[in-house]
Design an enzyme around this catalytic site. Structure first.
Site, short mmCIF file in Angstrom:
data_model
loop_
_atom_site.label_atom_id
_atom_site.label_comp_id
_atom_site.label_asym_id
_atom_site.label_seq_id
_atom_site.Cartn_x
_atom_site.Cartn_y
_atom_site.Cartn_z
N ARG A 99 0.82 -0.91 0.03
CA ARG A 99 0.22 -0.13 0.10
C ARG A 99 0.94 1.55 0.07
NH1 ARG A 99 -3.38 2.62 4.88
NH2 ARG A 99 -4.06 4.46 3.47
N HIS A 144 -2.71 11.17 1.10
CA HIS A 144 -2.44 10.89 2.60
C HIS A 144 -1.87 12.14 2.81
CE1 HIS A 144 -1.06 7.15 5.40
NE2 HIS A 144 -0.76 8.40 6.18
N GLU A 189 -7.73 8.17 6.16
CA GLU A 189 -7.56 9.13 8.14
C GLU A 189 -8.22 10.37 7.66
OE1 GLU A 189 -3.79 8.73 10.46
OE2 GLU A 189 -4.70 6.47 10.42
N ASN A 327 -7.73 1.73 10.12
CA ASN A 327 -6.62 2.48 10.84
C ASN A 327 -6.29 1.90 12.07
OD1 ASN A 327 -5.25 2.36 8.15
ND2 ASN A 327 -4.58 4.36 8.71
N TYR A 329 -4.38 1.88 15.42
CA TYR A 329 -3.41 1.93 16.62
C TYR A 329 -3.42 1.65 18.28
CZ TYR A 329 -0.87 3.16 12.64
OH TYR A 329 0.73 3.22 11.50
N GLU A 394 -3.28 -0.34 8.54
CA GLU A 394 -2.63 0.34 9.41
C GLU A 394 -2.31 0.10 10.67
OE1 GLU A 394 -1.05 4.26 9.08
OE2 GLU A 394 -1.86 4.90 7.32
#
Ligand code: GBH
Length: 495
Positions: A99, A144, A189, A327, A329, A394
């Protein structure tokens, strides 16, 4: 006879149990695993050929003090010149896909579609073709965070015309790269750049706009995303047959003091639903509309700081994703803000994000390690949006760049265990997983001080030499066996 049946049944049960246990370490045969990067974070070559200036060039050059080490992405990992090395690293790891993102101002130096850079387009074609030649699927993010600076001077994501400018750009990318690329991500995002760039000065374009810049930014972003999706549908899907979606940043949660079903739902809707609800359920979550309208009225505004979509836009945006891009985290403990009992409304969501002091934390101060929270989030997505196909686009961990990165491997192990159990035990429809990141790279406001790569980059050497960290070797084993491998310890390490 009776005993025979009992033993047959026992056998079936035992086989199922052992199969289940084995299955929990094994990835489904059609599950895809890849690695990710983003243009501004790795490419460098900021003014090579006819590339135009983008908002991150502008921000880092004019406000170096806003970046932890005063650095920028002028050279970064030099991937513009070294993409062949990157592809070799990917090949060596054995990933299914890569990606990467497109730098808008490299392709459209003026920002607009009146002039397309041949060198810019050629770079992304070369990269895509080389990946395909190596059996690695290119997965492309169109945006991005690095839009052309000229568009920002015209208002950027606060100007509704951005929707058209973005759509023109998207059409060019679909047209030029669609023959090679079968999975497009429109936007990465939205909440990250809208909150940090249009209601704070942490990210470009670093504007604080009356506590509503972020809402306007998301509003126009969603329109831009949907317009690009419809362009793909109307003009390219029949011949290219790919998939298009958006990637949302969503935090998870776990239970704790004062965390209730209600606080969790409100947290999820404000944090994640803000962006994904309009796409998967139609319009912003009801609770966002009511709360922000009420608070805006208390503040004396004659309108809600959260803009409204017309019925036409609600319908146009609804359903514009072929997959749910996520994504993940970190997580928090969401609790209600007790100030509201006193009639003080400081946060639109009404939810405070607590943390548990026992959680370990990566080098990034926000990165509390809470794998369980991913499981909760995946179940919420399954239940709220009718179990859509989810691509984790991600997931990763920051440290200070050490090459024996045991903590990074543990992070991956624990999160992959959760993903496998979400698939096998909870029936979540998860189709892909992406490592952030292939390389140590420019970590936005943290510069090169917080590193996420499974490969090291020597930022002091002029050729930005890459080397393998322990985590890349671990991933190589996972990818070749398609099974989760034990986390190595210092004395078990093989290299
Ligand atoms: C992703 O963002 C990005 O897509 C990627 O480019 C980046 O390198 C990677 O993660 C690692 O950061 O306001 O205190 O939370 C993850 C979401 C949103 C986390 C912005 C950091 C700013 C600090 N990020 N957030 S804070």
């Amino acid at each position: 006879m009776k005993y025979l049946w009992i033993s047959v049944i026992c056998c079936v049960i035992l086989t199922e149990i052992s199969r289940c246990q084995a299955a929990n370490l094994t990835f489904p045969s059609n599950f895809s695993i890849g690695a990710a990067t983003a243009s501004y974070q790795i490419e460098g070559a900021w003014n090579t050929s006819d590339k135009g200036e983008n908002v991150w060039d502008w921000f880092t050059h004019n406000y170096p003090d806003s970046i932890a080490d005063g650095s920028n992405g002028d050279v970064a990992c030099d991937s513009y010149n070294q993409y062949e090395v990157d592809v070799a690293l990917l090949k060596n790891m054995g990933v299914d896909f890569y990606r990467f993102s497109i730098s808008w101002s490299r392709v459209l130096p003026n920002g607009f579609a009146n002039e397309v850079s041949e060198d810019g387009i050629q770079y992304y074609k070369n990269l895509s073709q080389l990946l395909i030649a190596n059996d690695i699927e290119p997965v492309v993010t169109l945006y991005h965070w690095d839009h052309p600076e000229i568009l920002e001077e015209l208002g950027g994501w606060t100007n509704e015309l951005m929707v058209t400018w973005y759509a023109d750009y998207a059409r060019i990318i679909f047209e030029e790269l669609g023959p090679y690329v079968k999975r497009f991500i429109t936007i990465n995002e939205p909440t990250s750049y809208c909150l940090n760039g249009y209601n704070a000065t942490r990210f470009a374009p670093a504007k604080i706009l009356e506590n509503m810049g972020h809402y306007i930014c998301i509003h126009n972003t969603l329109k831009a995303h949907a317009t690009a999706y419809h362009i793909y549908d109307d003009e390219f899907r029949a011949t290219q047959n790919g998939e298009v979606g958006l990637v949302a940043y969503c935090r998870g949660w776990v239970s704790g003091d004062n965390v209730t079903d209600e606080t969790i739902e409100q947290y999820f809707l404000f944090n994640c639903g803000w962006v994904v609800h309009p796409i998967f359920a139609g319009d912003y979550p009801e609770i966002m509309k009511t709360r922000i309208a009420n608070i805006s009225a208390l503040e004396g505004y004659p309108f809600s700081r959260l803009p409204e979509f017309s019925d036409d836009w609600v319908e146009y945006i609804n359903g514009t994703a072929d997959f749910f891009g996520l994504n993940y985290y970190t997580s928090r403990l969401p609790v209600f803000d007790s100030d509201e009992d006193l009639g003080i409304y400081t946060i639109d969501s009404g939810v405070i994000e607590n943390v548990n002091s026992s959680w370990s934390v990566g080098a990034s101060d926000w990165l509390y390690v809470v794998p369980e929270g991913l499981g909760n989030l995946l179940q919420m997505i399954r239940d709220t949006y009718s179990n859509p196909p989810v691509w984790i686009m991600e997931n990763g961990y920051s440290d200070e760049g050490e090459s024996d990165d045991y903590d990074r491997i543990s992070y991956y192990y624990d999160h992959l265990s959760v993903v496998l159990s979400a698939i096998n035990d909870d029936g979540c429809n998860i189709e892909g997983y992406t490592i952030w990141s292939l390389l140590d790279n420019f970590e936005w406001a943290d510069g090169y001080t917080k590193l996420f790569g499974v490969h090291q980059v020597d930022f002091d050497s002029s050729n930005r030499t890459r080397s393998t960290k322990l985590s890349a070797t671990w991933w190589q084993d996972v990818l070749s066996t398609r099974e989760l491998q034990a986390v190595p310890t210092a004395n078990s390490t093989r290299r």
